[in-house]
Every structure is written in structure tokens, then in C-alpha cells.
Design an enzyme around this catalytic site. Structure first.
Site, PDB file in Angstrom:
ATOM      1  N   LYS A  22       0.837  -1.205   0.000  1.00  0.00           N
ATOM      2  CA  LYS A  22       0.000   0.000   0.000  1.00  0.00           C
ATOM      3  C   LYS A  22       0.868   1.249   0.000  1.00  0.00           C
ATOM      4  O   LYS A  22       0.632   2.185  -0.776  1.00  0.00           O
ATOM      5  CB  LYS A  22      -0.924   0.000   1.218  1.00  0.00           C
ATOM      6  CG  LYS A  22      -1.773   1.259   1.345  1.00  0.00           C
ATOM      7  CD  LYS A  22      -2.618   1.287   2.598  1.00  0.00           C
ATOM      8  CE  LYS A  22      -1.806   1.611   3.825  1.00  0.00           C
ATOM      9  NZ  LYS A  22      -2.634   1.941   5.007  1.00  0.00           N
ATOM     10  N   SER A  23       1.876   1.276   0.872  1.00  0.00           N
ATOM     11  CA  SER A  23       2.734   2.460   1.000  1.00  0.00           C
ATOM     12  C   SER A  23       3.411   2.785  -0.325  1.00  0.00           C
ATOM     13  O   SER A  23       3.471   3.949  -0.744  1.00  0.00           O
ATOM     14  CB  SER A  23       3.802   2.227   2.068  1.00  0.00           C
ATOM     15  OG  SER A  23       3.226   1.950   3.310  1.00  0.00           O
ATOM     16  N   ARG A  27       2.439   6.017  -3.206  1.00  0.00           N
ATOM     17  CA  ARG A  27       3.550   6.930  -3.507  1.00  0.00           C
ATOM     18  C   ARG A  27       3.876   6.896  -4.997  1.00  0.00           C
ATOM     19  O   ARG A  27       4.069   7.937  -5.636  1.00  0.00           O
ATOM     20  CB  ARG A  27       4.799   6.539  -2.702  1.00  0.00           C
ATOM     21  CG  ARG A  27       4.768   6.927  -1.219  1.00  0.00           C
ATOM     22  CD  ARG A  27       5.887   6.212  -0.486  1.00  0.00           C
ATOM     23  NE  ARG A  27       6.088   6.610   0.903  1.00  0.00           N
ATOM     24  CZ  ARG A  27       5.352   6.211   1.923  1.00  0.00           C
ATOM     25  NH1 ARG A  27       4.299   5.426   1.709  1.00  0.00           N
ATOM     26  NH2 ARG A  27       5.641   6.593   3.159  1.00  0.00           N
ATOM     27  N   ARG A 123      -8.405  12.224  12.370  1.00  0.00           N
ATOM     28  CA  ARG A 123      -6.968  11.932  12.271  1.00  0.00           C
ATOM     29  C   ARG A 123      -6.215  13.250  12.054  1.00  0.00           C
ATOM     30  O   ARG A 123      -6.471  13.964  11.085  1.00  0.00           O
ATOM     31  CB  ARG A 123      -6.691  10.943  11.127  1.00  0.00           C
ATOM     32  CG  ARG A 123      -7.361   9.601  11.358  1.00  0.00           C
ATOM     33  CD  ARG A 123      -7.144   8.627  10.218  1.00  0.00           C
ATOM     34  NE  ARG A 123      -5.752   8.171  10.144  1.00  0.00           N
ATOM     35  CZ  ARG A 123      -5.310   7.325   9.209  1.00  0.00           C
ATOM     36  NH1 ARG A 123      -6.131   6.871   8.277  1.00  0.00           N
ATOM     37  NH2 ARG A 123      -4.047   6.942   9.207  1.00  0.00           N
ATOM     38  N   GLN A 171       4.027  10.241   7.902  1.00  0.00           N
ATOM     39  CA  GLN A 171       3.349  10.648   6.664  1.00  0.00           C
ATOM     40  C   GLN A 171       3.400  12.156   6.451  1.00  0.00           C
ATOM     41  O   GLN A 171       3.343  12.620   5.313  1.00  0.00           O
ATOM     42  CB  GLN A 171       1.897  10.159   6.659  1.00  0.00           C
ATOM     43  CG  GLN A 171       1.773   8.658   6.436  1.00  0.00           C
ATOM     44  CD  GLN A 171       0.333   8.194   6.400  1.00  0.00           C
ATOM     45  OE1 GLN A 171      -0.599   9.004   6.347  1.00  0.00           O
ATOM     46  NE2 GLN A 171       0.139   6.892   6.431  1.00  0.00           N
ATOM     47  N   ASP A 313       3.013  -0.927  11.991  1.00  0.00           N
ATOM     48  CA  ASP A 313       1.880  -1.702  11.465  1.00  0.00           C
ATOM     49  C   ASP A 313       2.060  -3.190  11.728  1.00  0.00           C
ATOM     50  O   ASP A 313       1.162  -3.865  12.225  1.00  0.00           O
ATOM     51  CB  ASP A 313       1.703  -1.440   9.966  1.00  0.00           C
ATOM     52  CG  ASP A 313       1.125  -0.060   9.688  1.00  0.00           C
ATOM     53  OD1 ASP A 313       0.681   0.607  10.644  1.00  0.00           O
ATOM     54  OD2 ASP A 313       1.114   0.355   8.517  1.00  0.00           O
ATOM     55  N   ARG A 344      -5.550   2.207  17.874  1.00  0.00           N
ATOM     56  CA  ARG A 344      -5.209   0.785  17.844  1.00  0.00           C
ATOM     57  C   ARG A 344      -4.717   0.259  19.192  1.00  0.00           C
ATOM     58  O   ARG A 344      -4.919  -0.917  19.494  1.00  0.00           O
ATOM     59  CB  ARG A 344      -4.150   0.534  16.761  1.00  0.00           C
ATOM     60  CG  ARG A 344      -4.713   0.615  15.363  1.00  0.00           C
ATOM     61  CD  ARG A 344      -3.638   0.486  14.301  1.00  0.00           C
ATOM     62  NE  ARG A 344      -4.247   0.212  12.997  1.00  0.00           N
ATOM     63  CZ  ARG A 344      -3.577   0.224  11.852  1.00  0.00           C
ATOM     64  NH1 ARG A 344      -2.281   0.502  11.848  1.00  0.00           N
ATOM     65  NH2 ARG A 344      -4.198  -0.053  10.716  1.00  0.00           N
ATOM     66  N   ARG A 386      -6.276  -4.114   9.926  1.00  0.00           N
ATOM     67  CA  ARG A 386      -5.210  -4.862  10.613  1.00  0.00           C
ATOM     68  C   ARG A 386      -5.728  -5.605  11.849  1.00  0.00           C
ATOM     69  O   ARG A 386      -5.229  -6.683  12.174  1.00  0.00           O
ATOM     70  CB  ARG A 386      -4.052  -3.937  10.973  1.00  0.00           C
ATOM     71  CG  ARG A 386      -3.437  -3.298   9.744  1.00  0.00           C
ATOM     72  CD  ARG A 386      -1.954  -3.093   9.809  1.00  0.00           C
ATOM     73  NE  ARG A 386      -1.510  -2.490   8.557  1.00  0.00           N
ATOM     74  CZ  ARG A 386      -1.285  -3.152   7.434  1.00  0.00           C
ATOM     75  NH1 ARG A 386      -1.432  -4.464   7.400  1.00  0.00           N
ATOM     76  NH2 ARG A 386      -0.913  -2.520   6.339  1.00  0.00           N
ATOM     77  N   LYS A 411      -9.383  -2.642   2.730  1.00  0.00           N
ATOM     78  CA  LYS A 411      -8.530  -1.441   2.723  1.00  0.00           C
ATOM     79  C   LYS A 411      -7.149  -1.754   2.166  1.00  0.00           C
ATOM     80  O   LYS A 411      -6.563  -0.936   1.452  1.00  0.00           O
ATOM     81  CB  LYS A 411      -8.432  -0.877   4.145  1.00  0.00           C
ATOM     82  CG  LYS A 411      -7.632   0.415   4.264  1.00  0.00           C
ATOM     83  CD  LYS A 411      -7.691   0.952   5.690  1.00  0.00           C
ATOM     84  CE  LYS A 411      -6.739   2.111   5.894  1.00  0.00           C
ATOM     85  NZ  LYS A 411      -7.123   3.341   5.214  1.00  0.00           N
TER      86      LYS A 411
END
Length: 425
Positions: A22-23, A27, A123, A171, A313, A344, A386, A411
Site C-alpha cells: 500500500k505504502s 507513492r 486523524r 506521513q 503496522d 489501535r 489490521r 482497505k
């Protein structure tokens, strides 16, 4: 609410090919869109977060064509010139889309509005917006200060010197770095506090370099980026398998026994979350390392006490591995778990207690003592992919478990439960 009942799994065996990271996927898509020329992106992750980025890029006038499986994207770069979209850009709960787009759109001419799901509005983004405003960016909050949604009038940033807090989310720095070459002048970024998730910055620097932009830094304390630059397209770029997703299969083999080959990450991985496999070796897993794959087998699992700041993560998976280890496990320096898809730290503590573990939830740590007796319960997933995947490890440990809202895995890993079933016996 949909539920998925997982019956006890006695062992695991087989081979898993990981979906794209995903990361890396988001990008690469953004830099390919900003570049001059066409880039073919292979092994793209097909998931909700990536679809939000693709949808935004298309509204910004970027031509992207996908193969039938949505794993190969041909991106016709626009050379840093987006069109003003007719509607707000809806980015769901995708931090890897929302934060970089905030910075990039502040740098390029046009008017933009960025919105998201209710959780995205909880967030924090204030540290990034403060830094962009200090450099001349025109950004306003539509609702609450320091939180999305945002309105942006782009093209006002000249560069200069700016400080950004590195202790909440990497991020914010990633977003600034990716946008800085588009600023009119050079930019020097100084990090305040301790930079969390440093390996994610390495991913950003690696992808920027592949698109032709070099960043100077002095031991991650200051970063210098020349302005007025242009990203250059690559003919082809391959997205590495997702190392965070690999963690579940490393854990499964370590807990259940059998042997799992994991294709798509290995000793040459650029992702910090590959460090989870090294932690699992400390716990007791037996792992053979190859350049682009791992082979994992069971060992005697023992509790550990680790600083997980570099693998936030994947470290969540360790919390459910801890249920099957001998002795307590402590996972430290993980405050940023609290500002992810959900809080989390609190969510994991709550659900681990449900299963029967003794848990100490600290400000930035969690300590887990394995259950004397496992409870057969339904796990709440908090709309967090997750958490759903982590608690599947309970079934891998031979205990039945029910997962509420299993589709939250869309996701990042829509096929997760099917892939797990394919290697389960």
C-alpha cells in the site's frame, strides 16, 4: 453486521504471493501522475486506499488505465499541471492518499477540496498544514482546526526553511518531501522531536530517487530539497509485495507449524516492516531468507520486550502472536498506533482481554500475558483492516474465533481470508 466464523486451524502449509505494498502503491501512483511521460506500474495493490488515490488522480485530469485485475496501471503523467476538479476529492480513510495530496496540491496551481470518511476527520493533520502555511501555502480547515476536511488554493509555495513534528506520523514528512521539488524555491526541513516510523521515510526517498529526485539529509534530522524540479517518468516500475501483509503469514507459520513460503518480500525489501520477520526470529520462528522471498517454520515461541517504533503496522501482529508465546510480551514506543485507522492501542488491548489475555495498556506501550484459558468470542474490528487480520491468528493457534465486519480488510488485502484458507489444514 457481517461476521466470519474461523474454526481452529491445525497447521499451515503452502505458498503465498503477496499483494503489492500500500505504502509503495500510493507513492508511486502520485509521482507517476506528477511526472513527465508515461509510467507502467506493475503489481499495484487493488484495495480501497488505492482506489481512492486513483479516483482523485482521475478527477485531477490524470489519464490512468488499468488491466482487468487492476494490478497494472498505465499512468500518463501531467508534468505537475493538474486541472481543477469539479467536485471535492473523496479520499475515504486513506492517510497515504490524503496527506501527500494535501502537500502536492498546495504546491501546484488550482483550487481543491479534500474530504474523507468520518474517521479521517478525527486523524490529525495540523502539523503538516502548519508547515505548508509557514512556507506560504493557502490552506483552510472546513470544519475543525488541525483536522480534515481541507480547502486548498495551490501554487503559492516558494520554499524556505520549516520545522515539522516527526513524533506523530512519518506521513507528514513524506508529504512535504514529495511536494518539495514542486515548490518555487529550495526547502530545508528540520525535524522536531523523535522521527517515528523512519523506514517509511526510506521508502519515500527511494521512490523519489527512482523518479529522478535526490534529497539530501543529515542523519534524518534535516532534509534539503531543491525546488523547481520535475519528476521523470519510468517506463516500468514494480511494486514490491506488502511487508505488513507478510506479517500475518510469518506469524501463522510460527504459531501453527508447517511451512509457508512468502513471495514478494525478502532480504532486499525496501520496507521497514520486513523487520517484523527479524523480531519473529527473536520470538523463536525459524526463517530462511532469500532476496525476494521468505520460508517460515515453527519454533518454540517466547515472549519478548521490543521497541516497535520502526515497524508500527506489523508490530500489531506480534500482539496476537503473544497469545501463543511462553511468558509475557511487551511492545513499546508505539504511540502512533493511537492516530491510525482507529486508536489501535486501546482497541487491541480491549480485544486481547476479550480473548482471555492479561493486558496492560500504557500511553505508548502494551504488555500482554497469554491466556490461561481462551474465550470463544466475536472480535470487534473498529473498521480497521489490521485488527481483523491480526485476530485471525487466534484460529491459526487452534482456537475458534469470530471476526466482525471481515470486509474491513478490503482497505489493504481484500483476499486475505481466502489466502489464509488456501494454506490452512
Amino acid at each position: 453486521m457481517e461476521q466470519l466464523r474461523l474454526e481452529p486451524i491445525s497447521r499451515v502449509n503452502g505458498s503465498v504471493t503477496l499483494p503489492g505494498s500500500k505504502s509503495l502503491s500510493n507513492r508511486i501512483l502520485l509521482l507517476a501522475a506528477l511526472a513527465n511521460g508515461t509510467t507502467v506500474v506493475e503489481n499495484l495493490l487493488d484495495s480501497d486506499d488505492i482506489r481512492h488515490m486513483l479516483g482523485a488522480l482521475q478527477l485531477l485530469g490524470v489519464n490512468v488505465s488499468l488491466n482487468q485485475e487492476r494490478t497494472v496501471a498505465t499512468v500518463q503523467g501531467v508534468g505537475g499541471v493538474f486541472k481543477t476538479p469539479r467536485e471535492p476529492l473523496f479520499l475515504g480513510n486513506a492517510g497515504t492518499a490524503y496527506r501527500p495530496l494535501t502537500a502536492v496540491l498546495a504546491a501546484v496551481a488550482g483550487e481543491y477540496e479534500l474530504i474523507g470518511e468520518p474517521r479521517m476527520e478525527e486523524r490529525p493533520i495540523g502539523h503538516l498544514v502548519d508547515a505548508l502555511q509557514a512556507l506560504g501555502g493557502d490552506i483552510t480547515y472546513s470544519k475543525n482546526k488541525d483536522y480534515p476536511p481541507l480547502k486548498i488554493i495551490g501554487g503559492q509555495i516558494n520554499g524556505g526553511e520549516v520545522a515539522i513534528d516527526g513524533s506523530i506520523s512519518s506521513q507528514f514528512l513524506t508529504a512535504l518531501l514529495m511536494a518539495a521539488p514542486l515548490f518555487n524555491g529550495d526547502t530545508k526541513i528540520t525535524i522536531k522531536g523523535t522521527l517515528v516510523s523512519k523506514p517509511y521515510i526510506d521508502i519515500t526517498l527511494d521512490v523519489m530517487a527512482r523518479f529522478g529526485i535526490e534529497v539530501e539529509h543529515s542523519n534524518y534530522a534535516t532534509f534539503t530539497v531543491k525546488g523547481g524540479q520535475q519528476y521523470q517518468s519510468l517506463e516500468r516500475i514494480m511494486v514490491e509485495g506488502d511487508a505488513s501483509s507478510a506479517s500475518y503469514f510469518v506469524a501463522a507459520a510460527a504459531i501453527a507449524g508447517g511451512e509457508i513460503e512468502i513471495k514478494g518480500v525478502g532480504a532486499k525489501s525496501v520496507q521497514g516492516d520486513i523487520g517484523f520477520a527479524k523480531v519473529m526470529e527473536q520470538v523463536g520462528a525459524k526463517i530462511d531468507w532469500y532476496d525476494e522471498r521468505l520460508v517460515v517454520r515453527k519454533g518454540q515461541l517466547n515472549g519478548v520486550d521490543i521497541d516497535a517504533n520502526a515497524i508500527p503496522d506489523a508490530a500489531m501482529t506480534l500482539a496476537t502472536v503473544a497469545l501463543f508465546a511462553k511468558g509475557p510480551t511487551a511492545i513499546r514506543n508505539i504511540y502512533n498506533w493511537r492516530v491510525k485507522e482507529t486508536d489501535r492501542l486501546h482497541a487491541m488491548a480491549t480485544e486481547l482481554r476479550k480473548v482471555g489475555a492479561e493486558v496492560v495498556e500504557g500511553h505508548d506501550f502494551i504488555e500482554i500475558t497469554p491466556p490461561k484459558h481462551f474465550n470463544d468470542v466475536a472480535i470487534d474490528t473498529y473498521d480497521d483492516h489490521r485488527i481483523a487480520m491480526c485476530f485471525a491468528m487466534v484460529a491459526v493457534g487452534g482456537k475458534p474465533i469470530t471476526i466482525n465486519d471481515p470486509k474491513c480488510t478490503y482497505k489493504t488485502f481484500p483476499t486475505f481470508f481466502n489466502v489464509l484458507a488456501s494454506v490452512s489444514e
